[in-house]
Scaffold this active site. Sequence first.
Site: not given
Length: 249
Positions: A9-11, A95, A97, A165, A171, A211, A232-233
């Site tokens: 997920n590149w957000k 998600h 977010e 998640e 994150g 993470s 993510g990251g």
Amino acid sequence: MRTPVIAGNWKLFKTSGEASELIKGLIPLVKDTTGVEIVVAPVFTVLDRVAQLTSGSAIKLSAQDCFWEEEGAFTGEISPKMLRDAGCSHVIIGHSERRQYFGETDETVNKKTKAAIAAGLTAIVCIGETLKEREDGIMNDVLMRQVSKGLEGLASFSNVIVAYEPVWAIGTGKTASDGQAQDAHKFIRQVIMDKFGNATAESTRILYGGSVKPENVKGLMEQPDIDGALVGGASLKADSFAAIVNFGK
Ligand code: 13P
């Protein structure tokens, strides 16, 4: 057998040049990978570009959200049909977010999931508790509500992937321990079994997110109810995402 899924997920990252560089770096690193479904989820504006670059590779394309209507006067929205048209096979829905910052609820998640499936997309439906909910001892109630309401009344589960998640692990560098993640996944599978039947529970892939890194993916993937990762990251660099995709090597 549930084929593992590793999804990036590149957000809100990567312009078209940066996205191209990432995909061009990733393709050779995963070209010999077998037995893993690989998915990347860029921002809407680079979907078309990434679709062109991944065509002919095993990398599948996902969006990060969609609306539930096919078309109409809904300024700023994108429909599942349009995502298909842009080359997507998957879409992330609900998600945390989006729930936190953009007012997504179990009801909107349910509408979007139904619309995505009807358009032929695979929906990656996200659930997960906040730290407060975990500390207050209501984590299982939250997960049960998110699963039952979010996935209520679906025509079929074959195009549904669930992503667990825990919000406190996103994150933050704090991964759920292998045991904490397995316990939550087992509980989620049990809820799916109770609500939607044994066969659905057995075949539905449940991904862990929060993470995930090359260093911790192996332990997570060894858990019997963890069928993949939503990253993510660590999906923003070709080498770290490829190392996660290649967790079995
Ligand atoms: P991080 O891997 O950066 O914690 O993000 C997880 C996530 O939210 C993926 O959807």
